[in-house]
Design a protein around this motif. Structure first.
Motif, short mmCIF file in Angstrom:
data_model
loop_
_atom_site.label_atom_id
_atom_site.label_comp_id
_atom_site.label_asym_id
_atom_site.label_seq_id
_atom_site.Cartn_x
_atom_site.Cartn_y
_atom_site.Cartn_z
N ALA A 153 0.90 -1.15 -0.01
CA ALA A 153 0.01 0.00 -0.22
C ALA A 153 0.99 1.36 0.12
O ALA A 153 1.75 1.61 0.97
CB ALA A 153 -0.97 -0.05 1.22
N PRO A 154 0.80 2.14 -0.96
CA PRO A 154 1.55 3.45 -0.94
C PRO A 154 1.39 4.13 0.19
O PRO A 154 2.31 4.91 0.64
CB PRO A 154 1.22 4.15 -2.34
CG PRO A 154 -0.27 3.53 -2.64
CD PRO A 154 -0.11 2.04 -2.09
N GLU A 155 0.08 4.21 0.73
CA GLU A 155 -0.04 4.93 2.01
C GLU A 155 0.85 4.54 3.17
O GLU A 155 1.54 5.44 3.88
CB GLU A 155 -1.50 4.73 2.45
CG GLU A 155 -2.48 5.46 1.52
CD GLU A 155 -2.71 4.44 0.24
OE1 GLU A 155 -3.47 5.07 -0.63
OE2 GLU A 155 -2.19 3.36 0.39
N TRP A 156 1.09 3.17 3.09
CA TRP A 156 1.90 2.58 4.16
C TRP A 156 3.46 3.12 4.08
O TRP A 156 4.06 3.46 4.94
CB TRP A 156 1.83 1.23 4.45
CG TRP A 156 3.10 0.35 4.95
CD1 TRP A 156 3.90 -0.25 4.50
CD2 TRP A 156 3.26 0.51 6.56
NE1 TRP A 156 4.75 -0.94 5.42
CE2 TRP A 156 4.47 -0.19 6.71
CE3 TRP A 156 2.82 1.16 7.44
CZ2 TRP A 156 5.01 0.00 7.97
CZ3 TRP A 156 3.50 1.35 8.70
CH2 TRP A 156 4.57 0.30 8.69
N LEU A 157 3.74 2.87 2.68
CA LEU A 157 5.29 3.31 2.45
C LEU A 157 5.50 4.81 2.58
O LEU A 157 6.55 5.17 3.13
CB LEU A 157 5.40 3.01 1.00
CG LEU A 157 5.26 1.28 0.48
CD1 LEU A 157 5.58 1.30 -1.07
CD2 LEU A 157 6.26 0.66 1.27
N GLU A 158 4.56 5.70 2.35
CA GLU A 158 4.79 7.06 2.67
C GLU A 158 4.65 7.38 4.23
O GLU A 158 5.66 8.02 4.61
CB GLU A 158 3.45 7.86 2.08
CG GLU A 158 3.73 8.27 0.76
CD GLU A 158 2.53 9.32 0.13
OE1 GLU A 158 3.23 10.31 -0.17
OE2 GLU A 158 1.38 8.94 0.07
N LEU A 159 3.90 6.47 5.05
CA LEU A 159 3.70 6.68 6.48
C LEU A 159 5.18 6.39 7.21
O LEU A 159 5.60 7.08 8.31
CB LEU A 159 2.75 6.09 6.99
CG LEU A 159 2.52 5.98 8.51
CD1 LEU A 159 1.99 7.44 9.02
CD2 LEU A 159 1.34 5.09 8.90
N ARG A 160 5.62 5.49 6.46
CA ARG A 160 7.07 4.95 7.41
C ARG A 160 8.38 5.75 6.78
O ARG A 160 9.41 5.56 7.27
CB ARG A 160 7.12 3.25 7.03
CG ARG A 160 7.31 2.96 5.55
CD ARG A 160 7.84 1.45 5.46
NE ARG A 160 9.13 1.21 6.01
CZ ARG A 160 9.70 0.03 6.06
NH1 ARG A 160 8.70 -1.06 5.87
NH2 ARG A 160 10.81 -0.41 6.61
N GLU A 161 8.09 6.56 5.69
CA GLU A 161 9.35 7.19 4.91
C GLU A 161 10.15 7.95 5.92
O GLU A 161 11.43 7.94 6.00
CB GLU A 161 8.93 7.90 3.91
CG GLU A 161 10.19 8.60 3.03
CD GLU A 161 9.81 8.98 1.75
OE1 GLU A 161 10.66 9.67 1.06
OE2 GLU A 161 8.82 8.72 1.35
N GLY A 162 9.57 8.75 6.90
CA GLY A 162 10.33 9.70 7.99
C GLY A 162 11.08 8.56 8.77
O GLY A 162 12.21 8.89 9.10
N ALA A 163 10.34 7.45 9.26
CA ALA A 163 11.14 6.64 10.29
C ALA A 163 12.20 6.13 9.44
O ALA A 163 13.15 5.67 10.03
CB ALA A 163 10.14 5.75 10.93
N ASP A 164 11.96 5.51 8.33
CA ASP A 164 13.19 5.00 7.72
C ASP A 164 14.38 5.78 7.31
O ASP A 164 15.58 5.46 7.52
CB ASP A 164 12.42 4.62 6.18
CG ASP A 164 11.69 3.40 6.11
OD1 ASP A 164 11.69 2.73 7.42
OD2 ASP A 164 10.94 3.07 5.14
#
Length: 339
Positions: free
Chosen positions: A68-79
Motif C-alpha cells: 500500500a503506497p499509504e503505508w510506504l509514505e507513512l514509514r518514510e520519515g522513520a526509515d
C-alpha cells in the motif's frame, strides 16, 4: 493511472523526464530484466510487521500482493531517520574509485516502492546519477518516478527510468553497467538462494550493494508487557514461513556476500518511535500483532487485549517502541580490480 501525490515535505516536484529507450526501442519499463516470482501474500509482504497486514490491500494480475503506497509514505520519515549514515563514507570512497565513474553513477533500486531510498540517498552522493527503479507494481513505479530526487549532493543531475518486475530472481543481465545496487526492507523477504543470486549478480557486475532496514527480530516496547516476548517470537516465526529469511536475513546476507568475495559492513538502523509517531506506531502494532496471531491462533484472546491496551497507550502518548533493523554495505571487488 491515478496521479500520486505531487508534493512531499512541502516541496513541489516536477514529473521526472522519461528515461532512455533501450536499443530494441522498447521503453525501459517494459524490458523484462527481472523474472516475476509466483508467491502469495505471506511470502511477498512479510518484510516487517505492517507489511504482513497493511500491505495486503490489493493484488495485481499475477496475484502477487501489492504494498500500500499509504503505508510506504507513512514509514518514510522513520526509515530516513533510521538508516545508518556510518556506511556512506566507505560507500562514497568505493564509488569514487569505480572504473568508468567519469560517466556518472548507474544505481539500481530493487523493490523501490514509492522511491524513498532514492530520495534519501541521491542527495547524499556526488556526481551525475541515473537511477533504475525496479518494482512489480506499475503504480508504485509511477509514484517513485514522479517524486524522485532531482539533484545530487553537488547539484549534478539525477535521472530515472523504471523497470517492472519482481526483484526476487535477478536475470544475468539485470545489473549490466551498474555502479551500485540499493534496496530497503528487502533481504528479509528473500530466501537464501535468492540472496545468493543477488550477491552473485553484484559480484559479476563488480558493484557494491547498500541494503538497508532489514528486520533484526528484536523489538523493545516501553512500558514493557509480559506478552511482548511471546508476540515477538510468534512474529519472527511468521517471517520465516515458506523458507524466507526473516530476522536471519542480515546474518545470512553477510555470509553469502562474503562467500562471493565482498567486504561486508553492518550497522544498526532502528526505528525509534515515540509520541510524535503515533499513527505509524499504531499501524505497525496492528500488523505486528496480527502476524503473530496468524502464526499462533491460540494467542488471539490474549493478543486482542494486549493490542487494545497498547493502542490506548499509543494514543495517550505513553508508548515508545524501538524496532531493530540492520543496514548492510557489501563492497564487491570492482571488475578487474581488488577490494
Amino acid at each position: 493511472m491515478t496521479k500520486p501525490t505531487a508534493t512531499r515535505q512541502g516541496t513541489a516536484r516536477v514529473p521526472a523526464q522519461p528515461g532512455p529507450r533501450e536499443a530494441d526501442g522498447a521503453p525501459p519499463g517494459e524490458r523484462p530484466t527481472l523474472r516475476q516470482r509466483d508467491t502469495g501474500a505471506e511470502a511477498a509482504d512479510a518484510s516487517d510487521a505492517s507489511d504482513a497486514s497493511d500491505a495486503a490491500g490489493a493484488s495485481g494480475a499475477s496475484g502477487a500482493t501489492r504494498y500500500a503506497p499509504e503505508w510506504l509514505e507513512l514509514r518514510e520519515g522513520a526509515d530516513a531517520a533510521a538508516r545508518a549514515p556510518e556506511l556512506l563514507d566507505p560507500l562514497r570512497i568505493r564509488l569514487a574509485n569505480l572504473p568508468g565513474r567519469s560517466g556518472g553513477l548507474v544505481i539500481h533500486d530493487l523493490g523501490c516502492g514509492t522511491g524513498s531510498m532514492g530520495r534519501w540517498l541521491a542527495p547524499r552522493l556526488d556526481g551525475p546519477q541515473h537511477w533504475v527503479l525496479h518494482d512489480r507494481d506499475p503504480y508504485l513505479l509511477h509514484f517513485a518516478a514522479v517524486s524522485s530526487a532531482r539533484s545530487a549532493a553537488d547539484g549534478s543531475r539525477v535521472t530515472v527510468e523504471t523497470r517492472r518486475g519482481d526483484i526476487a530472481r535477478l536475470t544475468p543481465d539485470a545489473l549490466t553497467g551498474a555502479s551500485l545496487v540499493t534496496a530497503s526492507a528487502l533481504l528479509d523477504v528473500l530466501t537464501r538462494a535468492e540472496v545468493d543470486t543477488l550477491a552473485a549478480a553484484c559480484a559479476g557486475a563488480g558493484c557494491p550493494a547498500l541494503l538497508t532496514l532489514t528486520v533484526a527480530g528484536r523489538v523493545d516496547l516501553s512500558p514493557a508487557d509480559p506478552l511482548d516476548a511471546e508476540i515477538t517470537e510468534a512474529f519472527n516465526a511468521h517471517q520465516r514461513r515458506t523458507g524466507l529469511l526473516g530476522p536471519d536475513a542480515a546474518t545470512v546476507a553477510c555470509e553469502v556476500f562474503a562467500a562471493h568475495g565482498a567486504t561486508v559492513r553492518v550497522q544498526p538502523s532502528p526505528w525509534r518511535l515515540g509520541p510524535d509517531d503515533a499513527e505509524l506506531t499504531a499501524r505497525w502494532l496492528r500488523g505486528w500483532v496480527g502476524a503473530a496471531v496468524e502464526q499462533r491462533p491460540d494467542l488471539a484472546p490474549r493478543a486482542d487485549k494486549y493490542l487494545a491496551a497498547r493502542l490506548a497507550a499509543c494514543g495517550a502518548g505513553e508508548l515508545r517502541v524501538t524496532v531493530h533493523h540492520s543496514d548492510l554495505l557489501a563492497l564487491a571487488r570492482p571488475t578487474g580490480g581488488t577490494s
